[in-house]
Design an enzyme around this catalytic site. Structure first.
Site, mmCIF file in Angstrom:
data_model
loop_
_atom_site.group_PDB
_atom_site.id
_atom_site.type_symbol
_atom_site.label_atom_id
_atom_site.label_comp_id
_atom_site.label_asym_id
_atom_site.label_seq_id
_atom_site.Cartn_x
_atom_site.Cartn_y
_atom_site.Cartn_z
ATOM 1 N N LYS A 290 3.228 -3.495 -6.052
ATOM 2 C CA LYS A 290 4.616 -3.895 -6.698
ATOM 3 C C LYS A 290 5.377 -4.547 -5.654
ATOM 4 O O LYS A 290 6.111 -4.817 -6.134
ATOM 5 C CB LYS A 290 4.763 -1.969 -7.192
ATOM 6 N N ASN B 53 0.309 0.619 6.461
ATOM 7 C CA ASN B 53 1.095 -0.374 6.142
ATOM 8 C C ASN B 53 0.946 -1.646 6.769
ATOM 9 O O ASN B 53 1.793 -1.675 7.549
ATOM 10 C CB ASN B 53 1.818 0.155 5.155
ATOM 11 N N GLY B 54 0.963 -2.784 6.130
ATOM 12 C CA GLY B 54 0.997 -4.023 7.262
ATOM 13 C C GLY B 54 0.304 -4.343 7.725
ATOM 14 O O GLY B 54 -1.340 -4.440 7.271
ATOM 15 N N TRP C 166 -4.156 -1.534 -0.968
ATOM 16 C CA TRP C 166 -4.114 -3.071 -1.525
ATOM 17 C C TRP C 166 -4.650 -3.770 -0.259
ATOM 18 O O TRP C 166 -4.139 -4.440 0.806
ATOM 19 C CB TRP C 166 -2.564 -3.865 -1.423
ATOM 20 N N LYS D 68 4.609 -13.278 -16.431
ATOM 21 C CA LYS D 68 4.946 -11.648 -17.656
ATOM 22 C C LYS D 68 2.287 -12.079 -17.485
ATOM 23 O O LYS D 68 2.277 -11.571 -17.614
ATOM 24 C CB LYS D 68 5.361 -11.332 -18.347
ATOM 25 N N HIS E 142 5.490 -36.673 -19.338
ATOM 26 C CA HIS E 142 5.105 -36.504 -18.308
ATOM 27 C C HIS E 142 4.227 -36.036 -17.294
ATOM 28 O O HIS E 142 3.522 -35.604 -16.185
ATOM 29 C CB HIS E 142 6.202 -36.501 -17.591
ATOM 30 N N GLU F 184 8.939 -17.189 -16.167
ATOM 31 C CA GLU F 184 9.114 -15.945 -16.417
ATOM 32 C C GLU F 184 8.046 -15.565 -17.706
ATOM 33 O O GLU F 184 7.546 -13.983 -17.170
ATOM 34 C CB GLU F 184 10.508 -15.171 -16.349
ATOM 35 N N ARG G 6 1.198 0.556 -5.486
ATOM 36 C CA ARG G 6 1.275 -0.002 -4.770
ATOM 37 C C ARG G 6 0.360 -0.501 -4.513
ATOM 38 O O ARG G 6 0.242 -1.201 -3.236
ATOM 39 C CB ARG G 6 2.127 0.943 -3.554
ATOM 40 N N GLU H 25 0.556 -12.218 -15.383
ATOM 41 C CA GLU H 25 -0.487 -11.556 -14.765
ATOM 42 C C GLU H 25 -1.270 -10.346 -15.190
ATOM 43 O O GLU H 25 -1.652 -9.522 -14.907
ATOM 44 C CB GLU H 25 1.298 -11.084 -13.729
ATOM 45 N N CYS I 42 0.468 -0.776 -0.366
ATOM 46 C CA CYS I 42 -0.224 0.092 -0.084
ATOM 47 C C CYS I 42 1.074 1.359 0.264
ATOM 48 O O CYS I 42 2.335 1.146 0.790
ATOM 49 C CB CYS I 42 -1.230 -0.166 1.355
#
Length: 615
Positions: free
Chosen positions: A610, A102-103, A77, A491, A510, A487, A27, A494, A2
């Protein structure tokens, strides 16, 4: 995750709070809000669900403007409680205390039950509201706001970055930090707080980084800081090197697009002063680096998300090129499984922000397990928790990265890990001068090679149309390219919300091959290496199941195109180190253009933030 911004100024604070929220929106953006102390020392608050623009529209629609010289603001967030106006910050207790947080307060249920018994009522589902009530209750037995905060936080378990104001103390903000980053900005017309320097660049370049456990009393002409034990302390002032223009879009449509195209320069900046004509500058890792690297008997990497994928590439490099044993683990798992750490382990943490909560805690855990290890953090943030906790620090010099989906932070982490691999290899007499020069020559070519790869954007943009109605995709690679496939899949999921998985190509039989049909696009990476022949066989297996395929290849790989298969030459003559970095580029472009077609929010994908600064 946040964002917090606040200030005590000579001027009206509302415009600055909104500007700071816009800069911090990456954020967290489930909801946002601000509160100021008006001239008659009463709270005036506005909150909205969704993006900061909704808050701005809310304020414009009001008959009376929110005005005042002291205020705090927050972009959220969601952790406790769904995104809603009632759960949005700032929160208020008894019209005497308001705060942003925040937290996570882990013992909030016990605190809430106790506060209900004391007569407090709750208007939200958040853990934050218990903080406001705890401070209000402490004010009944304390004669200053800061002493009230110092008393209240003794009852909290968990993490917090707090900005606190009170109608009874209308000349100050209290800032408190435990496990969640917080800074103080020193300006000409006032003093400020924020969770990120970018929020305050328009008013100051001078910052104080609060350390773990610090509590600060911030007035318009005075800043007083106490440590966790209540002892008065002085913290150094740092001058930010960030520029306001660095966080503007410029001529790009999205920050992700901008940051993809900034990678050649970011790589140059990461290499600058770290290499000479034909060698790596060992001291770039710190003045103790040579001794630490020589004594290292194994490497342990911990990281999360994109940084984990970078670490996985490094595992291949360190064992293959530097001949040193390397383990890698997701930080959130490592810190809880009671790991064994051998003496003379080089413990490496990777984090763009340097504040990733699980990675920070994993490092703390490792230092408790065995104090005969050495620690190195690779980060993009010079003033972060990881840098303060580590013996050695290597900065990636990627510059600000605003897009939630990491791009240039990832490639500069790979460049940093390549320099580390070369350094350890030569200090252990595994890499000779000729081999080192070859690696350096390859790294010097990287900016130009990235530019070449970026030229494929038009073709990749056309390919992205294939994903318009796609719900799932499969990425394949072998060796280091498996990590790059991971990666690429990350992406895509996301920012386009397409389910995507990555597998080593040899694992097809497999399980994953059962998923392949005409509706499942498969993206493969084909460098010209010793596994190319086996990869081509894997591609035949996929093609025989009727899948649409996209193959990104080295021009020397000469993958034979077939029906419903697009082969895209990315570049040529790549080595073990340059190949993973370059093949990252087309996967970034693909995910970006697929997201555009899907109509998603590229820079601020749903449910993501982020910097993950809580568990």
């Amino acid at each position: 995750m946040c964002g917090i911004v606040g200030g005590v100024t000579n001027n009206d604070i509302t415009a600055l709070l909104l500007e700071g929220l816009n800069r911090l929106e990456y954020r967290g953006y489930d909801s946002s809000g601000l509160i100021v102390l008006s001239k008659n020392n009463t709270f005036d608050r506005a909150r909205s669900v969704g993006k900061v623009k909704n808050l701005e529209d809310n304020l414009k629609a009001r008959d009376q403007k929110i005005l005042g010289n002291i205020g705090i603001a927050h972009t959220r967030w969601a952790t406790h409680g769904e995104p809603s106006i009632s759960n949005a910050h700032p929160h208020i207790s008894m019209n005497s205390v308001s705060l942003v947080h925040n937290g996570i307060i882990e013992n909030y249920i016990d605190l809430k039950n106790d506060q209900l018994n004391k007569g407090y009522s709750f208007t939200s589902e958040t853990d934050t509201e218990v903080i406001a009530h705890a401070i209000d209750f402490a004010m009944k037995s304390c004669n200053t706001l800061i002493s009230s905060v110092q008393l209240a936080i003794k009852s909290f378990s968990g993490s917090y970055g707090l900005g606190i104001i009170s109608s009874k103390y209308p000349d100050q903000i209290i800032a408190a930090r435990k496990g969640s980053p917080l800074i103080i900005g020193i300006g000409k017309n006032g003093n400020y707080i924020a969770s990120d320097q970018m929020a305050l660049l328009s008013v100051t370049k001078e910052f104080i980084i609060l350390e773990e456990g610090d509590i600060a009393e911030i007035k318009i002409n005075k800043i007083t800081i106490y440590d966790l034990d209540g002892i008065l302390v002085n913290r150094p002032i740092t001058i930010s090197k960030l520029k306001e223009g660095q966080v503007d879009l410029g001529n790009y449509d999205h920050f992700m697009q901008k940051e993809i195209f900034e990678q050649p320069q970011a790589i140059r900046d990461t290499l600058e002063s770290r290499i000479t004509k034909d060698s790596v500058v060992i001291s770039a890792f710190g003045h103790k680096a040579e001794t630490i690297f020589k004594e290292a008997k194994q490497v342990q990497i911990v990281a999360c998300g994109t940084s984990f994928n970078a670490g996985l590439v490094a595992k291949y490099w360190l064992e293959d090129i530097a001949k040193i044993s390397c383990n890698i683990e997701v930080a959130s798992e490592y810190r809880y499984r009671h790991p064994m750490l051998l003496d003379h382990t080089l413990f490496i943490t990777l984090s763009q922000s340097g504040e990733t909560a699980d990675t920070v805690e994993a490092l703390k855990t490792a230092k408790i397990i065995n104090n005969n290890i050495s620690t190195l953090c690779i980060t993009n943030s010079a003033e972060s928790s990881l840098t303060r906790l580590s013996d050695l620090t290597f900065l990636t010099h990627a510059g600000p990265e605003i897009g939630v989906a990491s791009t240039k932070a990832f490639t500069t982490q790979l460049v940093s890990l390549a320099l580390l691999t070369c350094t350890i290899g030569k200090l252990k007499n595994i890499i000779n001068k000729k081999q080192e020069k070859k690696i350096i020559d390859g790294l010097k070519r990287l900016p130009g090679l990235v530019n070449e790869a970026l030229l494929q954007e038009v073709q990749i943009k056309d390919l992205a149309i294939r994903f318009k109605d796609t719900n799932s995709a499969l990425f394949l690679g072998r060796g280091t390219m498996h990590a790059i496939a991971m990666e690429g899949a990350l992406k895509l999921k996301e920012i386009s919300y397409i389910h995507a998985e990555a597998y080593p190509a040899g694992e097809l039989k497999h399980g994953p091959i059962a998923l392949i049909d005409r509706d499942m696009p498969v993206i493969a990476i084909a460098p010209n290496d010793e596994l190319l022949g086996k990869l081509k066989s894997n591609l035949q297996e996929v093609k025989s199941r009727g899948s649409q395929m996209i193959v990104f290849e080295d021009t020397n790989s000469k993958v034979e195109a077939m029906d419903a298969m697009e082969v895209i030459p990315v570049t040529s003559n790549l080595g073990r180190i340059t190949a993973p970095i370059i093949f990252t580029i087309p996967l970034q472009l693909l995910s970006y253009h697929v997201a555009l077609i899907k109509g998603t929010d590229v820079d601020k994908p749903r449910n993501l933030a982020k910097s993950v600064t809580v568990e």
